[in-house]
Every structure is written in structure tokens, then in C-alpha cells.
Design a protein around this motif. Structure first.
Motif, PDB file in Angstrom:
ATOM      1  N   VAL A  53      49.008  36.515  41.463  1.00  0.00           N
ATOM      2  CA  VAL A  53      47.843  36.429  42.348  1.00  0.00           C
ATOM      3  C   VAL A  53      46.584  35.982  41.602  1.00  0.00           C
ATOM      4  O   VAL A  53      46.262  36.522  40.542  1.00  0.00           O
ATOM      5  CB  VAL A  53      47.577  37.801  43.006  1.00  0.00           C
ATOM      6  CG1 VAL A  53      46.282  37.783  43.816  1.00  0.00           C
ATOM      7  CG2 VAL A  53      48.755  38.213  43.896  1.00  0.00           C
ATOM      8  N   ILE A  54      45.897  34.999  42.180  1.00  0.00           N
ATOM      9  CA  ILE A  54      44.541  34.648  41.739  1.00  0.00           C
ATOM     10  C   ILE A  54      43.622  35.372  42.731  1.00  0.00           C
ATOM     11  O   ILE A  54      43.535  34.985  43.899  1.00  0.00           O
ATOM     12  CB  ILE A  54      44.304  33.123  41.808  1.00  0.00           C
ATOM     13  CG1 ILE A  54      45.320  32.377  40.941  1.00  0.00           C
ATOM     14  CG2 ILE A  54      42.859  32.789  41.405  1.00  0.00           C
ATOM     15  CD1 ILE A  54      45.416  30.881  41.244  1.00  0.00           C
ATOM     16  N   ALA A  55      43.015  36.468  42.286  1.00  0.00           N
ATOM     17  CA  ALA A  55      42.199  37.300  43.182  1.00  0.00           C
ATOM     18  C   ALA A  55      40.726  36.932  42.975  1.00  0.00           C
ATOM     19  O   ALA A  55      40.215  37.000  41.856  1.00  0.00           O
ATOM     20  CB  ALA A  55      42.424  38.773  42.858  1.00  0.00           C
ATOM     21  N   CYS A  56      40.059  36.537  44.074  1.00  0.00           N
ATOM     22  CA  CYS A  56      38.688  36.026  43.948  1.00  0.00           C
ATOM     23  C   CYS A  56      37.656  37.088  44.294  1.00  0.00           C
ATOM     24  O   CYS A  56      37.813  37.834  45.268  1.00  0.00           O
ATOM     25  CB  CYS A  56      38.477  34.844  44.885  1.00  0.00           C
ATOM     26  SG  CYS A  56      39.666  33.512  44.660  1.00  0.00           S
ATOM     27  N   ASP A 103      49.681  47.661  38.184  1.00  0.00           N
ATOM     28  CA  ASP A 103      50.062  46.709  37.139  1.00  0.00           C
ATOM     29  C   ASP A 103      49.271  45.408  37.317  1.00  0.00           C
ATOM     30  O   ASP A 103      49.428  44.710  38.320  1.00  0.00           O
ATOM     31  CB  ASP A 103      51.574  46.452  37.254  1.00  0.00           C
ATOM     32  CG  ASP A 103      52.077  45.541  36.146  1.00  0.00           C
ATOM     33  OD1 ASP A 103      51.247  45.013  35.373  1.00  0.00           O
ATOM     34  OD2 ASP A 103      53.306  45.341  36.068  1.00  0.00           O
ATOM     35  N   TRP A 104      48.437  45.097  36.342  1.00  0.00           N
ATOM     36  CA  TRP A 104      47.571  43.912  36.425  1.00  0.00           C
ATOM     37  C   TRP A 104      48.177  42.680  35.745  1.00  0.00           C
ATOM     38  O   TRP A 104      47.533  41.633  35.656  1.00  0.00           O
ATOM     39  CB  TRP A 104      46.202  44.240  35.795  1.00  0.00           C
ATOM     40  CG  TRP A 104      45.343  45.034  36.730  1.00  0.00           C
ATOM     41  CD1 TRP A 104      45.524  46.331  37.117  1.00  0.00           C
ATOM     42  CD2 TRP A 104      44.166  44.568  37.427  1.00  0.00           C
ATOM     43  NE1 TRP A 104      44.535  46.706  38.011  1.00  0.00           N
ATOM     44  CE2 TRP A 104      43.686  45.643  38.205  1.00  0.00           C
ATOM     45  CE3 TRP A 104      43.470  43.345  37.460  1.00  0.00           C
ATOM     46  CZ2 TRP A 104      42.550  45.535  39.012  1.00  0.00           C
ATOM     47  CZ3 TRP A 104      42.335  43.241  38.258  1.00  0.00           C
ATOM     48  CH2 TRP A 104      41.891  44.331  39.024  1.00  0.00           C
ATOM     49  N   THR A 105      49.409  42.791  35.269  1.00  0.00           N
ATOM     50  CA  THR A 105      50.011  41.693  34.503  1.00  0.00           C
ATOM     51  C   THR A 105      49.971  40.369  35.261  1.00  0.00           C
ATOM     52  O   THR A 105      49.761  39.315  34.661  1.00  0.00           O
ATOM     53  CB  THR A 105      51.499  42.034  34.193  1.00  0.00           C
ATOM     54  OG1 THR A 105      51.582  43.388  33.797  1.00  0.00           O
ATOM     55  CG2 THR A 105      52.072  41.123  33.152  1.00  0.00           C
ATOM     56  N   ASN A 106      50.213  40.439  36.565  1.00  0.00           N
ATOM     57  CA  ASN A 106      50.327  39.188  37.327  1.00  0.00           C
ATOM     58  C   ASN A 106      49.075  38.858  38.138  1.00  0.00           C
ATOM     59  O   ASN A 106      49.152  38.154  39.148  1.00  0.00           O
ATOM     60  CB  ASN A 106      51.553  39.246  38.240  1.00  0.00           C
ATOM     61  CG  ASN A 106      52.831  39.135  37.435  1.00  0.00           C
ATOM     62  OD1 ASN A 106      52.849  38.498  36.384  1.00  0.00           O
ATOM     63  ND2 ASN A 106      53.887  39.786  37.901  1.00  0.00           N
TER      64      ASN A 106
END
Ligand code: G3P
Length: 249
Positions: free
Chosen positions: A124-127, A157-160
Motif C-alpha cells: 500500500v502507498i498510503a497518502c 505490520d508496516w513492512t508493506n
């Protein structure tokens, strides 16, 4: 842990079939640093994802621009995370300010989408980002922290996740944040992650900048210690996207 430079191209709601094929040709011919140095992801409108995937060079990847908040079903007009996984689309952009502001997506709704997309195996690209009014009121850090907090409450988990800081006043306006302005917010976001998630997540999460990035300003922005790449709109539809990718070097 080193953070690999990340360059995303958000094509938004642009392009015809022929134009999309032309952009892909430009990308395919571009001389760019290797995948060890930079991760490149382009995000066409849904309908063009299959053709872009089939024609795009293998070292570049594809993202969707949105996906539904839970399992698909009776949700007319939506595209589910499961469908993206089924088509082997590895990435999705979520929480873009155009969706937050025009379509009314709240911090909680975006966070639910991020959590669901991750649970299905998407990256995920979280804006996040503040409006001009919020900046002028001095609430920039508060706003981006609240947007990030909503996600952190639902994601362990922030890996992705790649966090994209996109000040709304800089999007499509030609008014890029100065390297110092962008660095300041990126650094605050990293501090927020350190204080509220963990030092490991703060050190390893890529925080990328978006808002009027172009071939002329990308190098200086990329030189800032907490800017780990870009999410590019308008310039991602042009040959200068290649120059922006090269700023990873
Ligand atoms: O997601 C990218 C974006 O919103 C920035 O757009 O056209 O200012 O580069 P642009």
C-alpha cells in the motif's frame, strides 16, 4: 535497515488506450538505475491495468489507484482487493487527497482500506497531507499525524506500507514544497512513527513526497535525509518521469 528509493507514477484519471501504450513505450526505453537502487511503480486507471501489465518492462511494477474497503460483492462500481491480487497487481494507492476531499473518504475509512488491502497481500502507498488552510493555520503536523494515527490503530505490520506525504496545496499546482518544507514534515512523520509505532518501523518505512515533482526539482528533494522517493502525478505522464527516477542515484 536501508530504505530503497521509491518512485510512483500516479496517472490519475488520464489517458486513452493509445496514449497509455505510448507512455509505456517511453518507460520501457528509459535508462534508469537498477532495481537494487530504485523501486518504480506506475498506477494507471483500472481499465488500463491489464494492458500496462502486459507491456511494461519487468523491473517496473503496477499499482491500482484505489480499492474497496472489504471483500467484494454487492458494491456497484467498486474494485476489490481480491481482484487486484487475482490480476497480480502488487500495489494500491489509498487515501489520496483527491479521494479524501472530493469523495469524502475519512481517516477511519482510509485506515480500514489500508488494513484490508494489506490483509489480502497487497502493498500500500498510503497518502497523507494537509490543505493550504490547514498549513496556514499551523496544523500541518497535527493533520498528518492524525491521518497516520488512524492507520497505525488498524495496522500492526508496516513492512508493506509506503507513506506518501502529499501537501494538497502542492498537488497539480506547480507549487512544489521546498526541500526544507518537505523534509520538515517527513522528519515529523518519522518521529511520530518512532514515538507511536516503533523505532524499527520509523527507520525502515519509506516516506515519499508528492506534489508538483518534476525533472527539475526532484534531485534536490531527493537529497533530503527523510525523503525516500516520490509519488508523481502530472510529470509521470511525460518523458521527464525517467529523470525523476534517475534522481535516486
Ligand atoms: O499522487 C500524485 C499527486 O497527487 C501529485 O500530483 O501532478 O502535483 O505531481 P502532481
Amino acid at each position: 535497515m536501508g530504505r530503497k528509493f521509491f518512485v510512483g507514477g500516479n496517472w490519475k484519471c488520464n489517458g486513452t488506450f493509445d496514449e497509455v501504450k505510448k507512455i509505456v513505450n517511453i518507460l520501457n526505453e528509459g535508462q534508469v538505475p537498477s532495481q537494487d537502487v530504485v523501486e518504480v511503480v506506475v498506477s494507471p486507471p483500472y481499465v488500463f491495468i491489464p494492458v500496462v501489465k502486459s507491456l511494461l518492462r519487468p523491473d517496473f511494477h503496477v499499482a491500482a489507484q484505489n480499492c474497496w474497503v472489504k471483500k467484494g460483492g454487492a458494491f456497484t462500481g467498486e474494485v476489490s482487493a481480491e481482484m487486484l491480487v487475482n490480476l497480480e497487481v502488487p500495489w494500491v494507492i489509498l487515501g489520496h487527497s483527491e479521494r479524501r476531499l472530493i469523495l469524502g473518504e475519512s481517516n477511519e475509512f482510509v485506515a480500514d482500506k489500508v488494513a484490508y488491502a494489506l490483509s489480502q497481500g497487497l502493498k500500500v502507498i498510503a497518502c497523507v497531507g494537509e490543505t493550504l488552510e490547514q498549513r496556514e493555520a499551523g496544523t500541518t503536523v497535527e493533520v498528518v499525524a492524525a491521518q497516520t494515527k488512524a492507520i497505525a490503530e488498524k495496522v500492526k505490520d508496516w513492512t508493506n506500507i509506503v507513506l506518501a506525504y502529499e501537501p494538497v496545496w502542492a498537488i497539480g499546482t506547480g507549487k512544489v514544497a521546498s526541500p526544507a518544507q518537505a523534509q520538515e514534515v517527513h522528519s515529523e512523520l518519522r518521529k511520530w512513527l518512532q514515538a507511536n509505532v516503533s523505532s524499527e518501523v520509523a527507520a525502515s518505512t519509506r516516506i515519499i513526497y508528492g506534489g508538483s515533482v518534476n525533472g527539475a526539482n526532484s534531485k534536490e528533494l531527493a537529497g533530503q535525509p527523510d525523503i525516500d522517493g516520490f509519488l508523481v502525478g502530472g510529470a509521470s505522464l511525460k518523458p521527464e518521469f525517467i529523470d525523476i527516477i534517475k534522481s535516486a542515484e
